[in-house]
Motif scaffolding. Sequence first.
Motif, PDB file in Angstrom:
ATOM      1  N   LEU A 208      40.432  36.825  45.877  1.00 12.72           N
ATOM      2  CA  LEU A 208      40.641  37.938  44.945  1.00 12.72           C
ATOM      3  C   LEU A 208      42.089  37.952  44.486  1.00 12.72           C
ATOM      4  CD1 LEU A 208      39.103  40.455  43.803  1.00 12.72           C
ATOM      5  CD2 LEU A 208      39.961  41.727  45.772  1.00 12.72           C
ATOM      6  N   GLU A 209      42.290  38.021  43.178  1.00  8.10           N
ATOM      7  CA  GLU A 209      43.633  38.148  42.603  1.00  8.10           C
ATOM      8  C   GLU A 209      43.601  39.196  41.513  1.00  8.10           C
ATOM      9  OE1 GLU A 209      45.156  34.427  41.222  1.00  8.10           O
ATOM     10  OE2 GLU A 209      45.151  33.479  43.211  1.00  8.10           O
ATOM     11  N   THR A 210      44.483  40.173  41.623  1.00  9.66           N
ATOM     12  CA  THR A 210      44.623  41.266  40.640  1.00  9.66           C
ATOM     13  C   THR A 210      43.278  41.802  40.162  1.00  9.66           C
ATOM     14  OG1 THR A 210      44.869  39.692  38.774  1.00  9.66           O
ATOM     15  CG2 THR A 210      46.880  40.475  39.866  1.00  9.66           C
ATOM     16  N   GLY A 211      42.394  42.061  41.116  1.00 10.83           N
ATOM     17  CA  GLY A 211      41.124  42.691  40.798  1.00 10.83           C
ATOM     18  C   GLY A 211      40.050  41.773  40.265  1.00 10.83           C
ATOM     19  N   HIS A 212      40.272  40.462  40.312  1.00 17.17           N
ATOM     20  CA  HIS A 212      39.284  39.485  39.841  1.00 17.17           C
ATOM     21  C   HIS A 212      38.971  38.485  40.952  1.00 17.17           C
ATOM     22  CE1 HIS A 212      41.277  40.811  36.080  1.00 17.17           C
ATOM     23  NE2 HIS A 212      40.101  40.600  35.510  1.00 17.17           N
ATOM     24  N   ILE A 213      37.721  38.087  41.072  1.00 21.27           N
ATOM     25  CA  ILE A 213      37.364  36.959  41.915  1.00 21.27           C
ATOM     26  C   ILE A 213      37.713  35.685  41.153  1.00 21.27           C
ATOM     27  CG2 ILE A 213      35.498  35.694  43.063  1.00 21.27           C
ATOM     28  CD1 ILE A 213      35.978  38.323  44.423  1.00 21.27           C
TER      29      ILE A 213
END
Length: 235
Positions: A208-213
């Motif tokens: 997960l990065e900044t609210g995205h998979i």
Amino acid sequence: MLRVEDLHVSYGAISALNGISLSVPAGAIVTLIGGNGAGKTTTLHSLSGLIRAARGRVHFAGEDITALAPHHIVARGLCHVPEGRMIFANLSVAENLAMGAYLQRSPAQIAAARDYCFSIFPRLRERLRQNAGTLSGGEQQMLAIARALMSRPKFLMLDEPSLGIAPRLISTIFEKIVEINRDHGTGILLVEQNARLALEISTHAYVLETGHIVMSGPSRELRNNAQLKAAYLGS
């Protein structure tokens, strides 16, 4: 066992999760890794009903639990061990365990759950009358997991179980997570910054990065992914 579809969560005007989707098969250990602020804790809070999703669905054991209150989610067998443990520091170990069983009505089942907790974490039996706030960090993490086990869960969500624990106890905690999964087929969604350990005990992982998979796959494959190793595994 757990299926998340297009989950969006915001704090006011700030978007924290931007349409994440993930699934955890029955009896599996799946890990969610990422840096600080990626949205890992927000994900667990939304799945346990502590934060309401702006959009998306959460299904547990075939039921849509998106709009359920937290205590109804626990009653269905999904239990959350929060970051920082959040034990009741002024209560004894025994009283903390009793709080974990607050939805249980059978004295025999409560006793069996407590005996199982002591088989997993024998140290808690030795500290039974001790105030929880006086335990070491590792012992508090044991208590937080045991308190969740008192609800007789089908599924556990663990948020940073290695945080603030002496290095010599971290491997013990992870061994116990595997043991809990193996003993009863308890599904586990693990949020953990120690990506190396998390990938070792899990079958599947999401990044997960900044609210995205941004990446997902079998844990053994992600352990050898050059991009992931550079970002999270220190090589």
